[in-house]
Every structure is written in C-alpha cells, then in structure tokens.
Scaffold this active site. Structure first.
Site, PDB file in Angstrom:
ATOM      1  N   HIS A 160       5.469  38.639 -26.273  1.00  0.00           N
ATOM      2  CA  HIS A 160       4.302  38.608 -27.126  1.00  0.00           C
ATOM      3  C   HIS A 160       3.161  39.039 -26.404  1.00  0.00           C
ATOM      4  O   HIS A 160       3.061  38.722 -25.154  1.00  0.00           O
ATOM      5  CB  HIS A 160       3.974  37.040 -27.549  1.00  0.00           C
ATOM      6  CG  HIS A 160       4.674  36.626 -28.822  1.00  0.00           C
ATOM      7  ND1 HIS A 160       4.375  37.071 -30.038  1.00  0.00           N
ATOM      8  CD2 HIS A 160       5.714  35.704 -29.145  1.00  0.00           C
ATOM      9  CE1 HIS A 160       5.112  36.602 -30.964  1.00  0.00           C
ATOM     10  NE2 HIS A 160       5.902  35.537 -30.490  1.00  0.00           N
ATOM     11  N   HIS A 165       6.529  30.747 -31.980  1.00  0.00           N
ATOM     12  CA  HIS A 165       6.887  29.844 -31.087  1.00  0.00           C
ATOM     13  C   HIS A 165       5.933  28.761 -30.734  1.00  0.00           C
ATOM     14  O   HIS A 165       5.900  27.667 -30.616  1.00  0.00           O
ATOM     15  CB  HIS A 165       7.602  30.420 -29.783  1.00  0.00           C
ATOM     16  CG  HIS A 165       9.194  30.624 -29.851  1.00  0.00           C
ATOM     17  ND1 HIS A 165       9.420  31.575 -30.781  1.00  0.00           N
ATOM     18  CD2 HIS A 165      10.098  30.017 -29.020  1.00  0.00           C
ATOM     19  CE1 HIS A 165      10.949  31.631 -30.524  1.00  0.00           C
ATOM     20  NE2 HIS A 165      11.241  30.750 -29.387  1.00  0.00           N
TER      21      HIS A 165
END
Length: 258
Positions: A215, A166
């Site tokens: 993450h 992302h």
C-alpha cells in the site's frame, strides 16, 4: 372558582416548568458528547475527502514514493529495511487485519453477546462491521487506485489500493469492539487501556501494509480516517439506542444488584 382556576394554572405552570427543566438537563448532559462526536466524524471525513482529492490529482506521488523507499534497504530496494526478522513480524501483524482474522474475531464476539442474551447488541456489532466492510469495498471500486509497483510486494493482494482495506477494517473492528468491551469494565484506566490497545492494533496493522510494500502511505491514512469515522458513528448510534432502551446495557454498575 377564581382561586381554583388560579391554583390549576399554577400547577400547570409548575408542570411545564419541570418538563422544560428536565429537557434542559438532558440536553446539557448529552450535548457536549454529541457535539464532540460529530466534530470528530466531520474532521475525519473532511481529511479523507481532501486526501482523496490530492491522491486523484497525483499530488501525493512524491510523498508516497519517499516514504515507501525510506522503508527499504538502501543498498537493495527490493528488500525491506531493518533486521531480517522484521519482515516476518510485519507479516504476522498484517494478518491481524485480514478478512479471515477479523471475521473470526467478529463471530466470536457475536457468539459471546448471544450467550449473554444481548441480541440487539450483537445485531449492532454485525451491522457495524458488515457496513464497514461494504463501505471499504465500494470506496475501492470507486477510486480503483493501482497498487504500488515501486517495490516487490511482501504479501499477496488482489483488490484496489485506495483506501487500505486492512487499515479501514482494523479501525472499524478493533475500535468498535474496544468500545464494546469498555461497557463490561469499571474505571477510566481500564477503559483507556482497552481503547489504547484497540488504537495500537489499528495503527501497527496499517503501518505493516506500507512496510510490506502493498500500500501507498496515503492509502493507509485514508483507511484510518474513514474507518475511525465509521467506528465513531457506530459508537454514537449505540449510545443513542442504549439511552432509548433499544440496545441492552451491560455496565457493571447497572448489574451490581443482580
């Protein structure tokens, strides 16, 4: 005859002198930008390589865990910190960096450029975005880092963790398209406004991935680094191709007389 030869030699010297002057002028015009661009790309890539080495050696584990837990509810680490609505906002923001949204945005941009008969520019955008996606996939497969298991995930994930797709893809798409849009406007403030929004979107999308617990912070830092380096490289290639006439230019000052 001697006078004629002397005149010919003088004309040749003048011609060679004008050519050298033109070359020096062009180098002086573009060299600072090229050096700055290369320095930025080298710095970003160096930062990525150093960070990747630290991650693989486990040197960033304490830092990653500290940041991840700092964003959780201190009374219940299973819940994200802050007001109840913040997690919903984070999920909305993170979707802006999803493959679906970025693909739609890229397709819309390609269609816009094709309507303007800017086929070379459209191809350049396609290669930039597609190349960035391929690079992200290769890096994920190469490092194959596991996702955080310290807290519950606030979003569904299926790929490896390092670097953040992302964060990297947002940098590639938004920074590339932001730079492209600056070709259609005048004024430094307007250009800075567009690029500022591109950078802001890149930053908040990456931050949302850490807040949602999908993450590690170093995944996002790595994604930003290599994504920005790729976008900067694409900018430099675009500028070089435009100067050679291989990519259409659409600066307002160039089209004002049409």
């Amino acid at each position: 005859m001697r006078t004629s030869d002397g005149a010919g030699d003088g004309a040749g010297d003048a011609t060679r002198g004008s050519i050298r002057a033109a070359v020096r002028d062009r180098l002086n015009r573009y060299q600072p930008g090229v050096l700055i661009g290369l320095s930025v790309i080298a710095g970003l890539l160096f930062g990525f390589v150093e960070l990747a080495g630290e991650v693989m050696e486990g040197e960033t584990t304490a830092f990653d865990k500290h940041i991840l837990l700092a964003l959780r509810d201190p009374l219940n680490p299973d819940l994200p910190g802050g007001p109840w609505w913040l997690a919903r906002v984070a999920r909305d923001i993170t979707s802006l960096g999803s493959t679906t949204i970025l693909a739609i945005l890229t397709a819309a941009t390609l269609g816009f450029l094709l309507l303007l008969h800017k086929r070379a520019a459209a191809l350049l955008v396609l290669v930039s975005v597609g190349g960035g996606g391929a690079l992200s996939t290769v890096l994920k497969m190469l490092f194959d880092r596991a996702r955080p298991d310290l807290v519950p995930h606030g979003d569904q994930v299926i790929s490896a963790s390092f670097p953040s797709g992302h964060a990297m893809q947002s940098a590639v798409v938004y920074l590339t398209l932001g730079a492209l849009l600056t070709q259609f406007v005048e004024g430094r403030r307007t250009k800075a406004y567009l690029l500022s929004w591109a950078m802001l979107l890149t930053l908040i999308i990456g931050a949302s991935r850490v807040y949602l617990g999908v993450h590690w912070p170093t995944d996002v830092l790595a994604g930003w680094s290599v994504g920005a380096a790729w976008a900067a490289l694409c900018w430099m290639v675009a500028e070089w191709l435009q100067r050679r006439g291989a990519v259409e230019q659409d600066r307002p000052e160039a089209t004002a007389g049409r």
